[in-house]
Design a protein around this motif. Structure first.
Motif, short mmCIF file in Angstrom:
data_model
loop_
_atom_site.label_atom_id
_atom_site.label_comp_id
_atom_site.label_asym_id
_atom_site.label_seq_id
_atom_site.Cartn_x
_atom_site.Cartn_y
_atom_site.Cartn_z
N ASP A 21 -4.40 8.20 0.65
CA ASP A 21 -5.25 8.97 -0.24
C ASP A 21 -6.58 9.18 0.48
O ASP A 21 -7.44 8.29 0.50
CB ASP A 21 -5.46 8.22 -1.55
N ARG A 30 -9.15 10.77 -0.13
CA ARG A 30 -10.37 10.68 -0.94
C ARG A 30 -10.90 9.26 -1.02
O ARG A 30 -12.12 9.03 -1.11
CB ARG A 30 -10.11 11.22 -2.35
N LYS A 31 -10.01 8.27 -0.99
CA LYS A 31 -10.44 6.87 -1.09
C LYS A 31 -11.18 6.41 0.16
O LYS A 31 -11.94 5.44 0.12
CB LYS A 31 -9.22 5.97 -1.32
N PHE A 32 -10.94 7.09 1.28
CA PHE A 32 -11.53 6.65 2.54
C PHE A 32 -12.65 7.56 3.02
O PHE A 32 -13.27 7.29 4.05
CB PHE A 32 -10.44 6.53 3.61
N GLU A 44 1.81 6.77 -6.95
CA GLU A 44 0.76 7.68 -7.39
C GLU A 44 1.14 9.14 -7.14
O GLU A 44 0.93 10.00 -8.00
CB GLU A 44 -0.55 7.35 -6.67
N ASP A 72 -9.61 -3.01 -2.42
CA ASP A 72 -10.57 -2.01 -2.87
C ASP A 72 -11.82 -1.95 -1.99
O ASP A 72 -12.54 -0.96 -2.00
CB ASP A 72 -10.98 -2.27 -4.32
N GLU A 92 -5.64 5.21 8.00
CA GLU A 92 -6.80 4.97 7.14
C GLU A 92 -8.09 5.13 7.93
O GLU A 92 -9.07 5.71 7.43
CB GLU A 92 -6.71 3.56 6.55
N THR A 113 0.92 4.08 -2.96
CA THR A 113 0.67 5.50 -2.66
C THR A 113 1.84 6.36 -3.12
O THR A 113 1.65 7.44 -3.71
CB THR A 113 0.45 5.69 -1.14
N PRO A 155 -12.14 0.38 2.45
CA PRO A 155 -12.84 1.57 2.97
C PRO A 155 -14.24 1.28 3.48
O PRO A 155 -14.67 1.85 4.49
CB PRO A 155 -12.87 2.50 1.75
N THR A 209 0.83 -1.21 0.00
CA THR A 209 0.00 0.00 0.00
C THR A 209 0.86 1.25 0.00
O THR A 209 0.59 2.22 -0.71
CB THR A 209 -0.92 0.00 1.24
#
Length: 376
Positions: free
Chosen positions: A165, A167-169, A10, A255, A282, A7, A258, A3
């Protein structure tokens, strides 16, 4: 680790960099599937850690690929096969090699011949040898930095926690997933998510659960993940007659993670071996408060009850969990959480790593110049 690398890639690419990943083959990845800028090398499962793999060849192949790519810097993420290949490539390309020290190996010695073969002194020697001549080292937490310093590692060390990230969570409570596990929307739910391994001390969490039950009668505990301790923990739960209140999900697709945070009311951990606690970050990003064992890392992360609490004793653990579950609106100052989330964001992580690279270039040039003078 995977992970963290994802990250990092990205964020570096979002800042305009080209990132190439050199890694081992993976039986879960189809050989015919195209992976952009990913180069895999033949590997075998590592002894005692069958989910980890060791490259069995590829040293010169990696160098030829790296030479063609004209790399500026090599960033290794493991001290074993691919890490050694990375050091070899960097040395021959005459570019800086930096390293992130992810794993506190002293916490895992019991996996290798039940701790009878490798000792802490061996970890110190191997770590010091691997980190030698690095242009810089990333420690994901103060605990890792202090440990490397105690190993007498002299290379520059920067403490840079892995970001997430956000936004993902982001999201709201997920009652649909609760239905899958027959948990009502009103049932208080504690969540722990990690590799289900003995060093995660999940048995301590289960031991504390009956006391929490006394004060929050309808509470449930979800243990999310898989690993070598799962069967032992399931037996513990059965012996304590908690099978109707403690849920083992098994491994969850990355995926889908979250959604598991969003179904819970509180994230908990009794592990005393965390070096960076990415799941804590997270959970915070998903809007949960976190109760975790006190350490230099968690003391800094959970420095206000509006984000979480770092406990020292089982009594403190139970007391704070009960407080959070029974009075969910008690610590809801959003300003503390937003400030914390900004500091742990993937964007902040990427910017810190870029600065770390710049510092490492400087360190590499100074060291190279110094060696050249000594050879004259």
């Amino acid at each position: 680790m995977a992970t963290s690398i994802k990250t990092l890639r990205e964020q570096l690419e979002s800042l305009g960099n080209n990132v190439y990943i050199f890694t081992t083959t993976d039986p879960k990845v189809d050989k015919n599937v195209f992976e952009r800028n990913v180069f895999r090398f033949a590997s075998l499962p590592f002894i005692s850690f069958t989910d980890r793999r060791i490259a069995v060849r590829g040293l010169f192949q990696a160098y030829e690929i790296a030479k063609e790519l004209n790399l500026d810097i090599v960033h290794t993420q493991t001290e074993f096969s691919m890490g050694i290949i990375g050091k070899f490539v960097a040395k021959n390309l005459k570019v800086p090699c930096v390293h992130t020290y992810h794993t506190m190996y002293e916490d895992y010695l019991h996996y290798v011949m039940k701790g009878k073969f490798l000792k802490p002194v061996h970890v110190k020697q191997l770590s010091k040898t691997y980190c030698e001549h690095m242009a810089g080292i990333v420690a994901p937490s103060t605990r890792v930095s202090d440990t490397l310093t105690s190993y007498d590692i002299k290379e520059p060390i920067s403490v840079i926690p892995t970001g997430v990230d956000v936004r993902k969570f982001a999201g709201t409570k997920n009652n649909e997933l609760r239905q899958k596990y027959n948990i009502s929307a009103e049932t208080p739910l504690m969540l722990t998510l990690s590799r289900v391994a003995f060093e995660k001390d999940i048995d301590r969490l289960i031991d504390a659960f009956p006391e929490i039950q006394k004060r929050v009668p309808n509470v449930n505990l979800m243990i999310c993940g898989d690993g070598p301790a799962r069967q032992s923990l399931m037996q513990q739960v059965a012996q304590m007659n908690l099978s109707d209140k403690v849920i083992f999900t098994g491994e969850v697709d990355h995926d889908d993670v979250p959604a598991y945070y969003h179904m819970a009311d509180l994230f908990v951990s009794t592990s005393i071996s965390e070096s960076q606690g990415l799941t804590f970050v997270e959970a915070l990003a998903a809007g949960l408060k976190v109760v975790a064992a006190s350490s230099p890392y968690t003391d800094d992360l959970l420095d206000n009850k509006n984000v979480g609490f770092a406990f020292d004793t089982p009594v403190q653990f139970v007391s704070q969990v009960v407080d959070y579950l029974n009075e969910p609106a008690k610590y809801n100052d959003e300003s503390y959480r937003q400030e914390k989330i900004a500091s742990i964001s993937a964007e902040n992580f990427g910017e810190q790593i870029m600065q770390f690279y710049q510092d490492s270039f400087t360190s590499f040039e100074e060291t190279t110049t110094s060696r050249s003078r000594e050879s004259i």
